[in-house]
Design a protein around this motif. Structure first.
Motif, PDB file in Angstrom:
ATOM      1  N   PHE A   1     -39.218  34.482  30.409  1.00 17.04           N
ATOM      2  CA  PHE A   1     -38.845  34.986  31.741  1.00 17.04           C
ATOM      3  C   PHE A   1     -38.014  36.262  31.605  1.00 17.04           C
ATOM      4  O   PHE A   1     -38.221  37.242  32.335  1.00 17.04           O
ATOM      5  N   VAL A   2     -37.068  36.265  30.664  1.00 18.76           N
ATOM      6  CA  VAL A   2     -36.227  37.446  30.424  1.00 18.76           C
ATOM      7  C   VAL A   2     -37.099  38.622  29.980  1.00 18.76           C
ATOM      8  O   VAL A   2     -36.927  39.765  30.442  1.00 18.76           O
ATOM      9  N   ALA A   3     -38.046  38.344  29.102  1.00 18.65           N
ATOM     10  CA  ALA A   3     -38.950  39.399  28.628  1.00 18.65           C
ATOM     11  C   ALA A   3     -39.786  39.961  29.771  1.00 18.65           C
ATOM     12  O   ALA A   3     -40.008  41.177  29.858  1.00 18.65           O
ATOM     13  N   ASN A   4     -40.237  39.084  30.665  1.00 23.67           N
ATOM     14  CA  ASN A   4     -41.013  39.542  31.823  1.00 23.67           C
ATOM     15  C   ASN A   4     -40.210  40.490  32.689  1.00 23.67           C
ATOM     16  O   ASN A   4     -40.715  41.525  33.144  1.00 23.67           O
ATOM     17  N   ALA A   5     -38.946  40.137  32.948  1.00 25.37           N
ATOM     18  CA  ALA A   5     -38.083  40.999  33.754  1.00 25.37           C
ATOM     19  C   ALA A   5     -37.894  42.355  33.076  1.00 25.37           C
ATOM     20  O   ALA A   5     -37.897  43.401  33.726  1.00 25.37           O
TER      21      ALA A   5
END
Length: 537
Positions: A365-369
């Motif tokens: 999720f952090v990587a997506n952001a």
């Protein structure tokens, strides 16, 4: 509505337009209309000049509605990750597995593959249904039909009392998944300005991560249960998504591009206003941009058909879309789909494997952001090539770690590398693939091309799922981290193909993308080729 008279942009007389722009040979009313063309020039120049943050503030509702449409993907993500966790749940193994050691059960490779593949087979059908239905009903109503179908098909999976019925339920659920994944990137790319296309289409990958986080948290909470509710409650949680999404999508505006293609210009203008174009002049300029692009494409072909995807210049565009979709299965991301099982095969204990899976999903999720800002700073081609190169390196190192003498250190090294591979994919190749897919297709064929492209994804994924299960399963080849060698090799093939065939589309309007493809510009020269705002072909 004409542009402001102070605008430095002017339109040439109709006779010069016909001489300079070959596409006008059909006496197009739109392309010969000086007011429309001036508005189109001004609108496109304004979009090119708009910064990312300014665009977000000017079009918050466009961002919101594109995210809502992309969020429908959470249902496919939820179920795919759920299947990956089922095979690691002890009560599920005892109920449906085979004895592999004293007191130890495992789901056979055949059924494990079937659980993963059945939903994709259903989705394969769904993506082919999505294009024709969307061309007729629009993105909103087609998605609403899919959500109603999703609500109904969950019953089959929830009440399944055998692996065969569970597989059938997954296949039925797959049909609406195919509709969602075909429509979401197309809609998201059509309702936002140029500068936001990368960030909004990248939220498709974020929806995958959200589904993974929910599944990881739920299965971690239920993995200590010893009864059937360890997997039935997670299955029932699928019902939390369709109804709220149905309400929101019913309220959403239709894509103005689809409305213009259907001749509903007044509705398209209202849709643009709802998407955040509050300035009446800007709204008319945006409408003119759409009218101009739709008219240019309409003169190159009539009513869209599946066969059009494989004719002329559209064959190149379809090939890029299909290869980008298919490549999502070859860069090691299938490790993330079976993360808990992979961690166990790497030697991590049962409870810690579920904990690592939750960490892995949250990091995704952090990587997506982070990918939202990557799309602002770097080009699509740059992100894909560098992301793939990094993962090739990690995959080879993973294979090496699994090949040496095993101990606690090598076990955790494999687990950490698995997380890193998933992180890179979630921040680079995953989200940027959806951006490229949405931008590459022509507006006229977008609903069809995203569907066919996703079909290519399933054609590649179904055998790869079997291969992934075979490589990891104790009843198969039991390779554990040595699968890194295989995925590293397939990722290298993807990198080579992208280097020679993936064009740079960042910052280009759909008109400019059409022109570059129609002129047969080399993929490596897309970025450097200059185009005039008045070019129509």
């Amino acid at each position: 509505m004409a542009s402001d008279t102070k605008s430095p942009i002017t339109v040439e007389p109709h006779e010069k337009l016909q001489h300079a722009d070959h596409v006008d040979r059909h006496e197009s009313v739109v392309l010969a209309n000086a007011d429309v063309m001036n508005d189109a020039y001004a609108g496109e120049n304004r979009e090119h000049a708009e910064g990312m943050w300014a665009s977000i503030k000017a079009h918050p509702w466009a961002c919101f509605w594109s995210f809502i449409m992309c969020f429908t993907i959470v249902m496919e993500s939820f179920d795919m990750f759920l299947n990956g966790n089922f095979v690691a749940l002890l009560p599920f193994q005892r109920k449906y597995g085979v004895l592999v050691a004293e007191g130890k059960f495992a789901i056979s490779t055949k059924w494990q593959s079937a659980l993963f593949q059945s939903g994709q087979c259903g989705a394969f059908v769904g993506v082919f249904l999505a294009g024709p239905i969307t061309n007729r009903l629009g993105y909103r109503w087609t998605t609403l039909v899919g959500l109603m179908l999703m609500n109904a098909t969950i019953f089959v999976s929830f009440f399944a009392n055998s692996l065969g019925l569970l597989v059938a339920g997954q296949a039925l659920e797959g049909v609406p998944w195919g509709i969602f994944i075909a429509n979401s990137p197309a809609y998201a790319s059509e309702v936002v300005p140029i500068v936001l296309r990368g960030a909004t289409t990248a939220t498709l990958q974020m929806s995958w991560s959200i589904g993974g986080i929910i599944v990881a948290a739920v299965t971690y909470g239920f993995n200590k249960r010893n009864d059937q509710w360890a997997w039935r409650i997670p299955l029932a949680l699928q019902w939390i998504f369709p109804t709220p999404l149905m309400i929101l999508i019913f309220l959403a505006p239709e894509s103005p591009w689809w409305l213009v293609r259907k001749g509903h210009k007044e509705k398209a203008l209202r849709s643009l206003n709802r998407l955040g174009t509050k300035d009446p002049q800007h709204a008319h300029q945006s409408l003119a941009v759409i009218e101009r692009t739709v008219e240019i494409e309409a003169q190159q072909g009539g009513a869209p058909t599946l066969l059009d995807l494989f004719k002329g210049v559209d064959l190149r565009r379809t090939t890029i879309i299909c290869l980008m979709y298919a490549s999502q299965n070859f860069a090691g991301n299938l490790i993330a789909n079976q993360a808990t099982f992979f961690f166990e095969q790497a030697g991590i204990n049962h409870n810690r494997a579920f904990e690592l899976n939750l960490i892995n999903s949250c990091l995704g999720f952090v990587a997506n952001a982070g990918s939202w800002w990557l799309t602002k700073w770097f080009g699509r081609r740059t992100i894909y090539l560098w992301g793939t190169a990094v993962n090739i390196t990690f995959l080879v190192i993973l294979g090496i770690c699994a090949s040496v003498k095993q101990n606690s250190g090598t076990n955790y090294a494999q687990a950490i590398l698995g997380i890193l591979i998933s992180f890179v994919y979630a921040g680079a190749m995953g989200p940027i693939s959806y951006t490229v897919i949405a931008e590459t297709s022509s507006v006229r064929l977008r609903a069809l091309s995203t569907g066919v492209g996703r079909a290519a994804y399933y054609v590649a994924e179904i055998p790869m799922i079997y291969l992934a299960s075979k490589m990891l399963n104790t009843t198969g080849w039991n390779l554990a981290g040595k699968c890194g060698y295989v995925w590293g090799g397939t990722a290298l093939v993807c990198w080579i193909g992208a280097y020679f065939g993936l064009p740079e589309l960042k910052g280009r309007s759909y008109r400019e993308i059409d022109i570059l493809f129609n002129r047969g510009v080399s993929a490596r020269k897309f970025k450097s080729t200059a185009l005039d705002v008045k070019d129509n072909e």
